[in-house]
Design an enzyme around this catalytic site. Structure first.
Site, PDB file in Angstrom:
ATOM      1  CG  PHE A  74      25.029  37.073  -8.184  1.00 44.95           C
ATOM      2  CD1 PHE A  74      24.275  37.679  -9.095  1.00 44.95           C
ATOM      3  CD2 PHE A  74      26.348  36.615  -8.821  1.00 44.95           C
ATOM      4  CE1 PHE A  74      24.522  37.925 -10.407  1.00 44.95           C
ATOM      5  CE2 PHE A  74      26.512  36.531  -9.992  1.00 44.95           C
ATOM      6  CZ  PHE A  74      25.727  37.542 -10.927  1.00 44.95           C
ATOM      7  CD  GLN A 133      35.468  33.317  -8.344  1.00 42.98           C
ATOM      8  OE1 GLN A 133      35.203  34.356  -8.741  1.00 42.98           O
ATOM      9  NE2 GLN A 133      35.096  33.036  -7.181  1.00 42.98           N
ATOM     10  CG  HIS A 153      31.809  31.804 -13.182  1.00 41.55           C
ATOM     11  ND1 HIS A 153      30.836  30.991 -13.415  1.00 41.55           N
ATOM     12  CD2 HIS A 153      31.387  32.800 -12.661  1.00 41.55           C
ATOM     13  CE1 HIS A 153      29.964  31.568 -13.493  1.00 41.55           C
ATOM     14  NE2 HIS A 153      30.131  32.847 -12.833  1.00 41.55           N
ATOM     15  CG  LEU A 204      31.000  34.393 -16.843  1.00 42.48           C
ATOM     16  CD1 LEU A 204      31.785  33.107 -16.239  1.00 42.48           C
ATOM     17  CD2 LEU A 204      30.956  35.716 -16.201  1.00 42.48           C
ATOM     18  CD  GLU A 234      27.478  33.146  -8.970  1.00 42.20           C
ATOM     19  OE1 GLU A 234      28.587  32.619  -8.726  1.00 42.20           O
ATOM     20  OE2 GLU A 234      27.122  34.014  -7.908  1.00 42.20           O
ATOM     21  NE  ARG A 272      30.983  33.487  -9.303  1.00 39.20           N
ATOM     22  CZ  ARG A 272      31.307  34.603  -9.745  1.00 39.20           C
ATOM     23  NH1 ARG A 272      32.325  35.324  -9.718  1.00 39.20           N
ATOM     24  NH2 ARG A 272      30.205  35.369 -10.236  1.00 39.20           N
ATOM     25  CG  HIS A 313      35.428  34.416 -13.550  1.00 40.78           C
ATOM     26  ND1 HIS A 313      34.951  35.049 -14.561  1.00 40.78           N
ATOM     27  CD2 HIS A 313      34.759  35.020 -12.435  1.00 40.78           C
ATOM     28  CE1 HIS A 313      34.098  35.993 -14.319  1.00 40.78           C
ATOM     29  NE2 HIS A 313      33.953  35.804 -12.951  1.00 40.78           N
ATOM     30  NE  ARG A 348      35.335  38.525  -7.953  1.00 39.52           N
ATOM     31  CZ  ARG A 348      34.417  38.405  -8.793  1.00 39.52           C
ATOM     32  NH1 ARG A 348      33.309  38.866  -8.663  1.00 39.52           N
ATOM     33  NH2 ARG A 348      34.374  37.886 -10.088  1.00 39.52           N
TER      34      ARG A 348
HETATM   35  C1  LIG Z   1      33.282  37.828 -18.308  1.00 37.59           C
HETATM   36  C2  LIG Z   1      33.083  38.382 -16.788  1.00 37.59           C
HETATM   37  C3  LIG Z   1      31.993  38.633 -16.271  1.00 37.59           C
HETATM   38  C4  LIG Z   1      32.418  39.218 -15.210  1.00 37.59           C
HETATM   39  N1  LIG Z   1      31.141  39.550 -14.420  1.00 37.59           N
HETATM   40  C5  LIG Z   1      31.091  40.218 -13.121  1.00 37.59           C
HETATM   41  C6  LIG Z   1      29.981  40.629 -12.636  1.00 37.59           C
HETATM   42  O1  LIG Z   1      28.899  40.381 -12.973  1.00 37.59           O
HETATM   43  N2  LIG Z   1      30.126  41.088 -11.222  1.00 37.59           N
HETATM   44  C7  LIG Z   1      31.297  41.203 -10.573  1.00 37.59           C
HETATM   45  O2  LIG Z   1      31.362  41.647  -9.536  1.00 37.59           O
HETATM   46  N3  LIG Z   1      32.434  40.959 -11.236  1.00 37.59           N
HETATM   47  C8  LIG Z   1      32.387  40.469 -12.380  1.00 37.59           C
HETATM   48  N4  LIG Z   1      33.531  40.063 -13.310  1.00 37.59           N
HETATM   49  C9  LIG Z   1      34.945  40.383 -12.623  1.00 37.59           C
HETATM   50  C10 LIG Z   1      35.053  42.094 -12.894  1.00 37.59           C
HETATM   51  O3  LIG Z   1      34.885  42.374 -14.005  1.00 37.59           O
HETATM   52  C11 LIG Z   1      36.740  42.131 -12.850  1.00 37.59           C
HETATM   53  O4  LIG Z   1      37.252  41.638 -11.702  1.00 37.59           O
HETATM   54  C12 LIG Z   1      36.630  43.557 -12.789  1.00 37.59           C
HETATM   55  O5  LIG Z   1      36.139  44.245 -14.009  1.00 37.59           O
HETATM   56  C13 LIG Z   1      38.080  44.270 -13.105  1.00 37.59           C
HETATM   57  O6  LIG Z   1      38.148  45.564 -13.026  1.00 37.59           O
HETATM   58  P1  LIG Z   1      39.586  46.407 -13.126  1.00 37.59           P
HETATM   59  O7  LIG Z   1      39.203  47.700 -12.884  1.00 37.59           O
HETATM   60  O8  LIG Z   1      40.464  45.802 -11.776  1.00 37.59           O
HETATM   61  O9  LIG Z   1      40.367  46.133 -14.200  1.00 37.59           O
HETATM   62  P2  LIG Z   1      39.929  45.830 -15.760  1.00 37.59           P
HETATM   63  O10 LIG Z   1      38.410  46.292 -16.048  1.00 37.59           O
HETATM   64  O11 LIG Z   1      40.465  44.641 -16.221  1.00 37.59           O
HETATM   65  O12 LIG Z   1      40.763  46.824 -16.711  1.00 37.59           O
HETATM   66  C14 LIG Z   1      42.265  46.816 -16.717  1.00 37.59           C
HETATM   67  C15 LIG Z   1      42.715  48.087 -17.206  1.00 37.59           C
HETATM   68  O13 LIG Z   1      44.026  48.078 -17.116  1.00 37.59           O
HETATM   69  C16 LIG Z   1      44.746  48.292 -18.224  1.00 37.59           C
HETATM   70  N5  LIG Z   1      45.948  47.850 -18.390  1.00 37.59           N
HETATM   71  C17 LIG Z   1      46.558  46.611 -18.236  1.00 37.59           C
HETATM   72  N6  LIG Z   1      47.686  46.328 -18.675  1.00 37.59           N
HETATM   73  C18 LIG Z   1      48.329  47.478 -18.870  1.00 37.59           C
HETATM   74  C19 LIG Z   1      49.558  47.765 -19.213  1.00 37.59           C
HETATM   75  N7  LIG Z   1      50.592  47.005 -19.449  1.00 37.59           N
HETATM   76  N8  LIG Z   1      49.728  49.203 -19.841  1.00 37.59           N
HETATM   77  C20 LIG Z   1      48.762  50.124 -19.535  1.00 37.59           C
HETATM   78  N9  LIG Z   1      47.461  49.513 -19.424  1.00 37.59           N
HETATM   79  C21 LIG Z   1      47.202  48.285 -18.880  1.00 37.59           C
HETATM   80  C22 LIG Z   1      44.092  48.114 -19.479  1.00 37.59           C
HETATM   81  O14 LIG Z   1      43.970  48.639 -20.472  1.00 37.59           O
HETATM   82  C23 LIG Z   1      42.504  48.232 -18.718  1.00 37.59           C
HETATM   83  O15 LIG Z   1      42.133  49.491 -18.862  1.00 37.59           O
HETATM   84  C24 LIG Z   1      33.489  39.472 -14.535  1.00 37.59           C
HETATM   85  C25 LIG Z   1      34.775  39.232 -15.257  1.00 37.59           C
HETATM   86  C26 LIG Z   1      34.490  38.618 -16.329  1.00 37.59           C
HETATM   87  C27 LIG Z   1      35.975  38.225 -17.098  1.00 37.59           C
END
Ligand SMILES: Cc1cc2nc3c(=O)[nH]c(=O)nc-3n(C[C@H](O)[C@H](O)[C@H](O)COP(=O)(O)OP(=O)(O)OC[C@H]3O[C@@H](n4cnc5c(N)ncnc54)[C@H](O)[C@@H]3O)c2cc1C
Length: 576
Positions: free
Chosen positions: A116, A237, A239, A249, A252, A283, A349, A391
Site C-alpha cells: 500500500f 486528504q 485520494h 473510490l 489504492e 496520497r 476522502h 494519512r
Molecule cells: C470508500 C472508502 C474506502 C476506504 N478504504 C479504507 C481502507 O481500505 N483502509 C483504511 O484504513 N481506511 C479506509 N477508509 C477510511 C475508513 O474507512 C474510515 O476513515 C473509517 O471507516 C471511519 O470509521 P469511524 O468508525 O470513525 O466512522 P464511520 O464508519 O464513518 O461511522 C460513523 C458512525 O457515526 C454515526 N453517526 C454520524 N453522525 C451521527 C449523528 N448525527 N447521530 C447519530 N449517529 C451518527 C453513523 O450512523 C455511523 O454509525 C475508506 C474510506 C472510504 C470512504
C-alpha cells in the site's frame, strides 16, 4: 421527551464505536446511538486493507510502520501516538481474526498481506507487504464482525437515532447527549457518565468525494458549537484514484497489486516524481502529481483526468483481489479494466483533523492537554494525531480498532471512578429550539442550493491546491452561506422519517466543518502533507511544526498552536 441513563453512550456504530462498545459490553451499562443502521456505517465501505507489521509474507517491524506513519504525515504526527498505533496494530488485527474476520490467507494459512502507498521496508528502502485484507471489502468484513460481536454481547443499540446536542455541566464535564428518534420525531435525553463521539468524517463538504452521504461531520461540529476546539482541520486528504466525475473510490490496493497511473501521453508519470515508491507514493503526493499533469496539459485528451491501468495484471488477480473496485468501473463508467484504463481524478476522502484527543481517546481542550471529563472521541472524528498532515492508506482502520479499544478501556476506568454529573436545567432546550425553528419557518432558502454552493466552493478553492486569494473568497462565501442557512425552510413538517429535516441538520454541521477547514488553511502559511499552498510552497518547520486548534470566538476565530511530540524521528524532507 424520553429520559435514559447509562454509564456510557457511544455515538457512532462504525469500526471505532463498535470496537469501544465491545470492550465495555457486559462490564458496564452502555448504549450505542447511530443515525444509520450499524452495518451501513462508512467503515463498511473500506476496501483495501488494515495495516499491521505482522511480517507474514516478508520481514516487517512495528518500528518501520511507525516511521512510515510519521513520514507519511509529513512529520506532523505525534510520535508517541504513532508508536501506540504501530505496536498495538499487531495485537488488534489478531483480535479481529479471533473474532472471526475472514482475511485472505497465504498458502500456509496465515493472514495475507499486500502493498500500500507509503508503507516501506527498512525505513524507506522500497515497498513492503503490510496491509491485511479481505479482497477489496476489508471494511465490510470488519463491520460485520464487530456488529455480530455487539449483538452477541447484548449491546443496547439505538439505531436510527440522530445526535443533536452534547451536554456539559457548568464545570465543563460531559454528562450526556440529546438524540432525535428518526422514526417518531421524539427527543431523547441520554444521561451518562461518559460519552464517546465516533461519528466519522465529513467528506460531504466537497463536491467530489468517496464518502457516503452520512459523512457530514455531525459529532465534530456539535462539539465545536459547545466550545471544544478542532484540531488540524486544514488537513483534508484527497485520494488520487476516484472514478472520474463521481468520486467513487478505486482502492489504492489496485496500485498495491501492481496497477499504474498513466497520463494522456501514455506515460507512467509517478516514477518521474517519486523514483523509489513510484505509484505507491503517499496520497497527498499522488494527488498533486495528477493535478500537475492535468495543469500542464497531459490529462487524457487534455481533460482533467488520467487513467488507472490494471489491464496488464493477470485476470485472476483482478477477479480475486480487486473484484468490487473493478466492478465499479464497469457499472458506473462502462469501462472494462481488464482491457482499458479506468478514468480517475482525486476525490475528497479522509479527515485528518477533528476532535483533539490524547492516547486514551480523551478529548482535550487546549495545547496543554487539559482533559474534558467524561468526553471521548475515536476514529475519523478524532485527531490523536496519528495521521498528521496526511494519512497513509490502511492506517484508518487500524486507528479505529487501536484507539476504539483504548477508548472503551479507559471509559470503563472512568465509569468506576466518577459519579454521574448532574444534567443542566432544560437539557433539550437547544435541540428542541433548533428543530422547532426548522419546522415552523414556511418560506426561506433551500437546503439543496446552499449545500451545492458549499460543495462547489470547497472543491474549487480548498482542495488539492490552495492560495490566499481563493481561500479568502471561500471564507466569504462560506460565511454568506452560514447566514443563508439561518433562513432555510424545509418542506416536510412531519415527525416520521423526516429526511428533509435531517438533511438540514447535516448541512448545518457541514458548514461548521467547512468554516474551520477554510480558516485553518488560511492561517497555515506553509505547505505540508495534504495542505498545499501555492503561495507558500515550502514546509516551514520553524513556524509551523505544530498542530492548529481552532475555536469560534465572538464571530471570529481563535487559533492556538500545539507542539508536535517528537520522540525518535527528527523531521526531514520527504522523498519517496
Ligand atoms: C470508500 C472508502 C474506502 C476506504 N478504504 C479504507 C481502507 O481500505 N483502509 C483504511 O484504513 N481506511 C479506509 N477508509 C477510511 C475508513 O474507512 C474510515 O476513515 C473509517 O471507516 C471511519 O470509521 P469511524 O468508525 O470513525 O466512522 P464511520 O464508519 O464513518 O461511522 C460513523 C458512525 O457515526 C454515526 N453517526 C454520524 N453522525 C451521527 C449523528 N448525527 N447521530 C447519530 N449517529 C451518527 C453513523 O450512523 C455511523 O454509525 C475508506 C474510506 C472510504 C470512504
Amino acid at each position: 421527551m424520553a429520559y435514559h441513563r447509562y454509564d456510557a453512550v457511544i455515538v457512532g456504530a462504525g469500526g471505532a464505536g463498535l470496537m469501544a462498545a465491545i470492550q465495555m459490553a457486559g462490564k458496564a451499562n452502555i448504549a450505542v446511538v447511530s443515525k444509520l443502521y450499524p452495518p451501513r456505517s462508512h467503515t463498511g465501505a473500506a476496501q483495501g486493507g488494515i495495516s499491521a507489521a505482522l511480517g507474514n509474507t516478508e520481514e516487517d517491524h512495528w518500528q518501520w510502520h511507525m516511521f512510515d506513519t510519521v513520514k507519511g504525515g509529513d512529520y506532523l504526527v505525534d510520535q508517541d501516538s504513532a508508536e501506540v498505533l504501530a505496536r498495538e496494530a499487531i495485537d488488534a488485527v489478531l483480535e479481529l481474526e479471533h473474532m472471526g474476520l475472514p482475511f485472505n490467507r497465504t498458502p500456509d494459512g496465515r493472514i495475507d498481506q499486500r502493498r500500500f502507498g507509503g508503507h516501506s521496508r527498512n525505513f524507506g528502502e522500497g515497498p513492503v507487504r503490510r496491509a491485511c485484507y479481505a479482497a477489496d471489502r476489508t471494511g465490510h468484513m470488519i463491520i460485520q464482525t464487530l456488529y455480530q460481536q455487539g449483538i452477541k454481547h447484548n449491546v443496547n443499540f439505538f439505531d436510527e437515532f440522530h445526535l443533536l446536542d452534547i451536554l456539559f455541566t457548568d464545570d465543563g464535564e460531559c454528562c450526556g447527549v440529546i438524540a432525535y428518534e428518526i422514526k417518531t420525531g421524539e427527543l431523547h435525553t441520554i444521561h451518562a457518565k461518559t460519552v464517546l463521539i465516533a461519528s466519522g468524517g465529513y467528506g460531504r463538504v466537497y463536491k467530489i468525494t468517496s464518502n457516503a452521504i452520512a459523512g457530514t461531520g455531525d459529532g465534530v461540529a456539535l462539539a465545536y458549537r459547545r466550545g471544544i476546539p478542532l484540531m488540524d482541520m486544514e488537513f483534508y486528504q484527497f485520494h488520487p484514484t476516484g472514478l472520474y466525475k463521481l468520486g467513487i473510490l478505486v482502492s489504492e490496493a489496485a496500485r498495491g497489486e501492481g496497477g499504474i497511473v498513466v497520463n494522456g501521453e501514455g506515460e507512467a508519470f509517478a516514477a518521474r516524481y517519486a523514483p523509489t515508491m513510484k505509484d505507491l507514493a503517499p496520497r497527498d503526493m499522488m494527488s498533486r502529481f495528477i493535478y500537475q499533469e492535468v495543469k500542464e496539459g497531459r490529462g487524457i485528451d487534455g481533460k482533467d483526468y488520467v487513467l488507472l491501468d490494471v489491464s496488464h495484471l493477470p485476470p485472476e488477480v483482478i477477479d480475486e483481489k480487486l473484484p468490487d473496485v473493478t466492478d465499479f468501473a464497469r457499472v458506473y463508467l462502462g469501462v472494462e479494466p481488464k482491457n482499458e484504463g479506468i478514468p480517475i481524478q482525486p476525490t475528497a476522502h479522509y479527515a485528518m483533523g477533528g476532535l483533539p484527543t490524547n492516547n486514551n481517546a480523551q478529548v482535550i481542550l487546549d495545547p496543554a492537554g487539559t482533559v474534558v471529563p467524561g468526553f471521548y472521541s475515536a476514529g475519523e472524528s478524532a485527531c490523536v494525531s496519528v495521521h498528521g498532515a496526511n494519512r497513509l492508506g490502511t492506517n484508518s482502520l487500524v486507528d479505529l480498532v487501536v484507539f476504539g479499544r483504548r477508548a472503551g478501556r479507559h471509559m470503563l476506568e472512568e465509569i468506576q471512578s466518577r459519579e454521574l454529573a448532574e444534567l443542566p436545567a432544560n437539557p433539550e432546550e437547544t435541540a428542541a429550539k433548533e428543530i422547532a425553528d426548522l419546522l415552523n419557518r414556511d418560506k426561506g432558502e433551500r437546503v439543496a442550493d446552499i449545500r451545492k454552493a458549499m460543495q462547489e466552493v470547497m472543491m474549487d478553492k480548498v482542495s488539492v491546491v490552495r492560495n490566499e486569494t481563493g481561500l479568502l473568497e471561500a471564507q466569504k462565501e462560506i460565511a454568506d452561506l452560514q447566514e443563508a442557512y439561518r433562513h432555510i425552510a424545509i418542506q416536510d413538517k412531519g415527525k416520521r422519517y423526516n429526511t428533509d429535516l435531517l438533511e438540514a441538520l447535516e448541512l448545518g454541521c457541514m458548514l461548521d466543518c467547512a468554516e474551520t477547514i477554510v480558516h485553518g488553511s488560511l492561517v497555515r502559511e506553509e505547505s505540508r502533507g495534504a495542505h498545499y499552498r501555492e503561495d507558500f510552497e515550502a514546509r516551514d518547520d520553524a513556524n509551523w511544526l505544530a498542530h492548529s486548534m481552532i475555536s469560534r470566538k465572538d464571530r471570529g476565530f481563535e487559533v492556538q498552536k500545539k507542539p508536535v511530540k517528537i520522540t525518535i524521528f527528527e523531521p526531514k524532507e520527504r522523498k519517496y
